[in-house]
Structures are given as structure tokens and as C-alpha cells.
Design an enzyme around this catalytic site. Structure first.
Site, PDB file in Angstrom:
ATOM      1  N   HIS B  46       0.823  -1.200   0.000  1.00 19.46           N
ATOM      2  CA  HIS B  46       0.000   0.000   0.000  1.00 19.46           C
ATOM      3  C   HIS B  46       0.866   1.264   0.000  1.00 19.46           C
ATOM      4  O   HIS B  46       0.589   2.217  -0.734  1.00 19.46           O
ATOM      5  CB  HIS B  46      -0.919  -0.012   1.220  1.00 19.46           C
ATOM      6  CG  HIS B  46      -1.951   1.053   1.191  1.00 19.46           C
ATOM      7  ND1 HIS B  46      -3.071   0.951   0.401  1.00 19.46           N
ATOM      8  CD2 HIS B  46      -2.017   2.238   1.803  1.00 19.46           C
ATOM      9  CE1 HIS B  46      -3.784   2.046   0.554  1.00 19.46           C
ATOM     10  NE2 HIS B  46      -3.168   2.851   1.396  1.00 19.46           N
ATOM     11  N   GLU B  68      -2.309  -5.861  -4.238  1.00 19.62           N
ATOM     12  CA  GLU B  68      -3.107  -5.646  -3.045  1.00 19.62           C
ATOM     13  C   GLU B  68      -4.392  -6.461  -3.094  1.00 19.62           C
ATOM     14  O   GLU B  68      -4.814  -7.031  -2.092  1.00 19.62           O
ATOM     15  CB  GLU B  68      -3.479  -4.162  -2.920  1.00 19.62           C
ATOM     16  CG  GLU B  68      -2.561  -3.382  -2.038  1.00 19.62           C
ATOM     17  CD  GLU B  68      -3.025  -1.941  -1.939  1.00 19.62           C
ATOM     18  OE1 GLU B  68      -4.240  -1.701  -1.887  1.00 19.62           O
ATOM     19  OE2 GLU B  68      -2.162  -1.054  -1.939  1.00 19.62           O
ATOM     20  N   ASN B 395      26.495 -21.581  -8.016  1.00 18.80           N
ATOM     21  CA  ASN B 395      27.362 -22.736  -8.176  1.00 18.80           C
ATOM     22  C   ASN B 395      27.034 -23.818  -7.179  1.00 18.80           C
ATOM     23  O   ASN B 395      26.931 -24.987  -7.527  1.00 18.80           O
ATOM     24  CB  ASN B 395      28.815 -22.311  -7.976  1.00 18.80           C
ATOM     25  CG  ASN B 395      29.499 -22.101  -9.302  1.00 18.80           C
ATOM     26  OD1 ASN B 395      29.194 -22.797 -10.258  1.00 18.80           O
ATOM     27  ND2 ASN B 395      30.387 -21.131  -9.357  1.00 18.80           N
TER      28      ASN B 395
END
Lengths: 119, 652
Positions: B46, B68, B395
Site C-alpha cells: 500500500h 493488493e 554454483n
């Protein structure tokens, strides 16, 4: 009975308030004509309530509220204001005043305010 | 209105918010039922929406708004928290990040939201459960979105949302001040959301004898009523609980919860408080900080010059003052160094998300354990260390950790663990990336080395393992999307040495691999040993130096075609700095060996003579000379001469 300190630069006003209060059984523990004196008496007498005029010489009511609040954050202070002093009353409330009464004093309003502030 | 002045802070806070969203959503995936997490994610989203909206970035506002909506559905139990939805939310975050980066880099690229929005819509429509529909249309009052949102949040946190209708005496004088008394009394016990009429109107006495205040508090409505009635010249007070009015059931629930949760809220508020404390900081432009650092550096240079003058002229009184100045400048240095330090959390906090994505992508079960994220490093290092760490973690996830079935066969837990550990060691910060995977296969590296024409004869296992940092070295036959192109490890090493650090690998086949990175805490001012080599003066960072010994050249031995010295029974390889730098060694046979530790290796540097220790300020050598790998920079000495600072890691 609660002890009250009356602060006002006009002796006439102090007398009037004193009359209203004593008639209703309150004890007046001191009177001060300005803020400096008020702080002094507050320290020595430790009143339960202070009635505080706003415009006074030496130290005005708002300054005195701040001082007293600094000494005793729990101090109960009622401002005595004239009409048209709205901004100053708000300032005093921000500084910690608990209530205000408006001149010319109406006895029942004065007593109501004191009783409510005493809780 | 000119918004450009808010631009920087908008960008910075947006990045912060995105990071918080990332963390929040990760947390949500772990605890799908935790309403508090959903709420905090919602809050952040928000905030972001609000910021983007006011800056005029409607795309960002639109996308966060969609997010939202999804979060709102979670909150109302209308949508289940599933991996799909979480992945979609992460996708949204990535898109947001791209958009914000575009803004930051002044790119005018338009990010097409159509695809992601249709995905969101798809999820919204598909999975909408029959919601209980509580808390909808609660307010018949004139509340805007923002107010409603606050009220909703407060209710979720089990606060009471009350509306107090207050009527003053009809003959009341100074009504505004009276209203202000009420306002202040309520403010003391809670948070005021709205007054009817507005505050301004109350202040200007534009109301009759009554007014209303909507506010959030933990007190019960009876308590509130008592408090307001304690103010004089009040005719009547009427208190309504906003949630109760529309939905008694929910409100009753809330009321019970309030009592039970008092303690929880207490601790939560404590948390909020401490949270606020952490954020008591000033944002400073990095450029200014660099300038500050630079000025302190200059100060240090001139202090050393003054010291030199004072000692050559034997001025006692000047010397005393200079000592004072010296103390103050070192305090100042300490301070500016600390100001530039940031917790490595900044870098680490993006990895949980990365490992989550990797484990999905590779279909491996991987857990990331982070420790010591509060270890502090110089801002520059923080900015640069991210990429190498990404490489190492990729890796580990790709090559190191085995698939679950293979792990189970080996008697390991099916879930692989990658540990990311940071701590301080002397004036170095150490970062370790450890995995409990298959480890490095020495034989495989050896054969690979031979195929590349490297002679591994006489090399220790640990030396062989460190070959992986060479250019073009990958033992992985299959090149994946994630790693294995053989460009990774040497880039990692180069990056780390450019930061004045070292990297080593420790590995045991079948048990796992640890990469140990050692980095200097600060880059700009170092304690250095001044040495003379072939008539030139050089500085060597004390951070590398183990000890200094003096030897006669006839003590130098040869083994495997390399020069070594034997010191306390240890064979230490020797580097003749003069030869390495193409200088002419002086003829004196009495020389010094500076024994340095570079990562796990110990090497001796042969120098002609020593000048002593001094604080030096590293200045970059500028663009033209930056290819000289043997030096980390230059410095100005007390006598005003410029001296090069040797890059020990590059020499050995």
C-alpha cells in the site's frame, strides 16, 4: 478538602474566585499575582488544583503552566480565560492544562470544572 | 507540484519496500496462515502504491494495486496461499523492480503489464473461494479509501474503532477550545482518524454544539465515555463501536480477542517501538560521504607531512600539538569509516528469494541458512560483493547440492543446505559460502588442468582445488542456465581481489565445499609497511603481513624450480619483488622477507630494506594506469613523494 492556588494579576478576580470556591467548601492555600510567584507557591504548597489566568506580567499563564508541569507532570491546572483568547487556551491545553473556565465566571461552571478535574 | 526533489527518496524507499515485500512473501509461503504477515505485506504494498501514485508512476501504482487485491483475498480467506500464487506475486515484484530500475536509469522503456495483469485476473477469477464477506461495507460514514484501510487494519489488530458523538452545553463559550480538550483527551488514549466536521472547521468554530470523532483505541467504549464525561461543559456523549454496528458477530469476536490479546499487543507495540528506533537515521548522499572520506584522507596525508617536518626540525612544542591532531584525525577516520559501514544484510537479504527460485528451477530441495548478517562492511564493498556471492551460491545450488535421490543414496538428508556466514576476524570481514553437496573432485580438476596444459606435478590438493579460479576452468561437462560456463570463478576471484580481498576454497569430496572470502573492512585508509625494492619505495598493507624476518640471500633454497625459504621448519615460497616488477635488485646480501598470508597461503616477499609502518591513504591511480594489476593504488607520503601500494594478492 482540596487545596487550591489562585493565580491572577487582578486582586479583584482573585477575590471573586476565592469567594466562589470557599463558599463551596474548597480551601485556598495561596494566591499569586504572576507566574513566577505561582511557581514558587506551587513548590512550597503543593496545591491540588491551580486556577491560572493567562495574561499576567512577569511570567504569563502559559509559561507558568509549562514551568509547573515541568516540576510536577501531574499538576492539575485550570486556565482562566477571557472571551477571544481561544488560541492561547489551546496553547495552554497543549502545554498540559486540564480545563479552562471563561470570564466572567459563572459559579456553577467553575465548580463543575474543579470537580471534574479532581476526578 | 515539482516532484523531482522527492525522486531520490522515492527510489530508495521503493527499493526498500520491494525488499520488504520479497521477504514478507517468502515468510508468507512458509506460514500461509499468518494474518500478521499478510497485513504487513499489505501495508508495504500500500505504501508503495501511494508513493508511486503521488510520483505519477501510474503503472507501478496499477500493478501494486492488483497485488493488493490478491493480498486482500488472502486476508479474507477468499484465496488460498499456493506456490502458484506466490510465484505470481514474486513475478509482480520482479516486474516492479524492472520498472523502478527503468525510472532510476532514466530508461524510457515501457514495461508491458498486460501479460502479468491477465495472469493476476486469471488467478483471481479461478480461485476465488466463497468468501464469508465480513468487513465489507462496514462504513456508512463518509470515509475515504485510506481511512477505511486504517480502520480495517486496526480491526485486524484487535483495536476498537469508536465513533464518539459529543454535544457541548448550548451556552458554552470558546467551543473550539472545548472541542480541542476532547480531541486531546482522545488523542492520549488512541489515534484519531477523522473528525466531523473537519479539524479546520472545529478550530474555526464552524460547528453548532455537537461534533463527532472517529478514533482507534484499546480502551473499551465505557472507559472512553467516562474520560470524555470527565471534561466540563459537556452535555452528552454517545459512543458507537464501528465494527459492532454492522456485524455483531465479528465484533464480539474482536472483543474477546482484545482481552486475550492484550499481552500480545503489548509486545507487538514494543516491537514497533524498537523497529522505529532502528530507523532513526539520516540519509546522506553517497557522493558527499565519499568526499568526506577523501577530505579526511587528505588531512591524514598532511598530518604525516607535518609530523615529518616536526621530527626533522626537532620542534618539541609542535610535536605535542601534532600528537593531539593525530589523535583527533584517527578518531575522525574511525568515525568516517564507521559511517560508511553497512550491515551485510543489505546483500544477504536478496538470497533467500534467489535460493527459493533456484530450488524450484533445479527441482532440488535447498535450504539457505544465513548467519552474521549484521557484520558491517564498507559501503563500496557492500555494493560490489553481491555479484560474486550470487555466482558462488548459484554454483553451490547447481553443482554442489545433489538431487534428493542421490543425496538419500549417500545417506545425507534429502534437503541440501547452503550456509552463508559472515563474521569479523581482526581487520578483515570473512564471508563463507558453504554447501553440503558433492564437493570438488581433485582427480577431475587434475585431468581438466592437464587438458588445458597446466602442470599439476607437485601441487598440493588444496592448490589443485584452487585451480578452479582460473580463467576458462569448468569441470562441469554440461553447461546449464545457471552456471558452468567456466567464466564464473575467475570473475569472482578478480572481483574480490579488486576489493582487496581473497578467496579460497576448502572442499572434501562427498561432504561439501566452502568458499572463504576475506575482505578488508575499509578500503581507503590502511596501515602499511613501507619497504624499499630496487631503489623504489613501496607500501604493503599490514593486513596481509604475518611477520618480517631478515635473511641472507644464501639462505634461499630451491625446490621444484621455485625459490623457497625455510622458516621455523616451514617451507615458504619466495617472491623476489624486484624481479617481479622488473627492477634491479641491490647487491646487498642482507635482505628482508615480508611473510604475507593470502587467504590460506603463506608466501615470503623478498625486499631490500624496510622503512617502517605508516598510515597511508589509498588513492586510485586513475584510468590510464588501472591495468597495472600489481598495485592497488598510490599514496602520498609524509615527504610529499608518491608511492605505489603493492597488491599482495596479485603478486603471489
Amino acid at each position: 478538602m482540596a487545596k487550591i492556588l489562585i493565580v491572577d494579576d487582578a486582586a479583584f478576580m482573585r477575590m471573586m474566585l476565592k469567594d466562589i470556591l470557599t463558599k463551596n467548601g474548597f480551601e485556598i492555600c495561596g494566591e499569586a499575582p504572576n507566574g513566577i510567584k505561582a511557581v514558587e507557591i506551587y513548590k512550597s504548597e503543593k496545591p491540588d488544583i491551580v486556577t491560572m489566568d493567562i495574561t499576567m506580567p512577569e511570567m504569563d499563564g502559559i509559561q507558568a503552566v509549562k514551568e509547573i508541569k515541568r516540576i510536577d507532570p501531574n499538576a492539575k491546572i485550570i486556565m482562566c480565560s477571557a472571551m477571544g483568547q481561544q488560541a492561547m487556551v489551546m496553547e495552554a491545553i497543549k502545554s498540559g492544562a486540564r480545563d479552562f473556565i471563561v470570564k466572567p465566571f459563572q459559579p456553577d461552571r467553575v465548580i463543575e470544572s474543579i470537580k471534574k478535574v479532581l476526578g | 507540484m515539482d516532484m523531482s526533489q522527492y525522486f531520490d527518496i522515492f527510489l530508495e524507499e521503493s527499493h526498500e519496500n520491494l525488499q520488504n515485500l520479497n521477504e514478507g512473501i517468502l515468510l508468507l509461503e512458509k506460514n500461509p496462515q499468518d494474518k500478521e504477515t499478510i497485513n504487513s505485506i499489505f501495508r508495504v504494498a500500500h505504501t508503495l502504491k501511494g508513493m508511486a501514485g503521488s510520483m505519477g508512476f501510474s503503472d507501478i501504482a496499477e500493478l501494486t494495486h492488483r497485488m493488493e487485491n490478491i493480498l486482500d483475498k488472502f486476508r479474507n480467506d477468499e484465496l488460498e496461499v499456493t506456490t502458484d500464487v506466490i510465484t505470481l506475486l514474486f513475478k509482480c515484484l520482479d516486474t516492479l523492480e524492472i520498472m523502478i530500475d527503468n525510472i532510476q536509469n532514466d530508461k524510457n522503456e515501457h514495461v508491458d503489464l498486460q501479460e502479468i495483469i491477465s495472469l493476476i485476473e486469471c488467478i483471481e477469477s479461478e480461485k476465488t473461494k466463497e468468501g464469508p464477506g465480513i468487513k465489507k461495507d462496514i462504513f456508512e460514514l463518509e470515509l475515504n479509501e485510506y481511512d477505511k484501510n486504517i480502520i480495517k487494519q486496526a480491526q485486524d489488530k484487535n483495536y476498537n474503532v469508536l465513533k464518539a458523538d459529543i454535544t457541548l452545553y448550548s451556552d458554552c463559550i470558546l467551543k473550539s477550545a472545548r472541542a480541542f480538550l476532547v480531541y486531546k483527551a482522545l488523542e492520549d488514549i488512541g489515534e484519531i482518524i477523522k473528525t466531523i466536521p473537519t479539524i479546520e472547521e472545529l478550530e474555526q468554530e464552524k460547528f453548532n454544539n455537537s461534533f463527532s470523532i472517529i478514533f482507534i483505541t484499546q480502551k473499551s467504549s465505557d472507559d472512553v465515555k467516562k474520560i470524555i464525561e470527565g471534561i466540563s461543559e459537556i452535555e452528552s456523549v454517545n459512543i458507537q463501536e464501528i465494527s459492532k454496528r454492522k456485524n455483531d458477530e465479528a465484533a464480539a469476536e474482536v472483543a474477546v480477542a482484545v482481552r486475550e490479546n492484550d499481552k500480545v499487543q503489548e509486545s507487538r507495540r514494543e516491537e514497533e517501538k524498537s523497529f522505529k528506533k532502528v530507523h532513526q537515521s539520516v540519509r546522506v548522499d553517497l557522493e558527499r560521504l565519499d568526499k568526506f572520506m577523501n577530505l579526511v584522507g587528505e588531512l591524514v596525508i598532511h598530518r604525516t607531512r607535518l609530523e615529518q617536518i616536526s621530527s626533522s626540525h626537532k620542534l618539541v612544542d609542535l610535536h605535542e600539538t601534532l600528537e593531539q591532531v593525530g589523535r583527533i584525525t584517527s578518531d575522525l577516520q574511525d568515525l568516517v569509516m564507521k559511517i560508511r559501514m553497512l550491515p551485510i544484510e543489505r546483500v544477504f537479504n536478496r538470497f533467500p528469494r534467489m535460493v527459493r527460485d533456484l530450488s524450484q528451477e533445479l527441482n532440488k530441495d535447498i535450504e539457505l541458512v544465513i548467519k552474521g548478517e549484521d557484520t558491517e562492511l564498507d559501503r563500496t564493498v557492500i555494493d560490489e560483493i553481491g555479484e560474486p556471492l550470487v555466482h558462488l551460491i548459484r554454483n553451490s545450488a547447481d553443482h554442489g547440492i545433489e538431487p534428493s535421490d542421490e543425496r538419500l543414496k549417500k545417506g545425507k538428508p534429502s534437503k541440501g543446505t547452503i550456509r552463508l556466514i559472515a563474521y569479523q576476524e581482526g581487520n578483515k570481514a570473512v564471508i563463507r559460502v558453504e554447501d553440503d553437496g558433492r564437493g570438488l573432485d581433485v582427480e577431475k580438476i587434475k585431468s581438466k588442468a592437464q587438458s588445458l596444459g597446466i602442470d599439476t606435478e607437485g601441487m598440493s590438493d588444496s592448490d589443485i582445488k584452487n585451480l578452479i579460479f582460473m580463467n576458462g576452468f569448468s569441470t562441469r561437462d554440461k553447461v546449464t542456465d545457471i552456471s558452468g560456463r567456466g567464466v564464473g570463478m575467475d570473475v569472482v576471484k578478480t572481483k574480490i581481489s579488486s576489493l582487496g580481498g581473497t578467496i579460497d576454497v576448502i572442499s572434501e569430496i562427498g561432504k561439501g565445499t566452502s568458499f572463504v572470502i576475506r575482505l578488508p573492512l575499509t578500503l581507503s585508509i590502511i596501515q602499511a609497511l613501507l619497504v624499499k625494492v630496487g631503489g623504489e619505495t613501496f607500501a604493503i598493507s599490514l593486513g596481509f603481513i604475518d611477520r618480517v624476518i631478515n635473511i641472507n640471500t644464501n639462505e634461499i633454497k630451491k625446490t621444484n624450480n621455485r625459490e623457497v625459504i625455510i622458516y621455523r621448519g616451514n617451507v615458504i615460497p619466495l617472491v623476489r619483488v624486484a624481479r617481479r616488477l622488473n627492477l634491479v635488485e641491490d647487491d646487498n646480501d642482507e635482505k628482508f622477507v615480508v611473510i604475507v598470508n593470502v587467504g590460506e597461503r603463506t608466501v615470503g616477499l623478498l625486499v631490500d630494506s624496510l622503512f617502517g609502518q605508516q598510515e597511508v591513504v589509498i588513492k586510485s591511480m586513475g584510468k590510464i594506469l588501472q591495468n597495472l594489476k600489481e598495485y592497488v593504488g598510490a599514496t602520498i607520503l609524509g615527504d610529499g613523494f608518491v608511492t605505489l601500494i603493492l597488491d599482495v594478492a596479485a603478486l603471489v
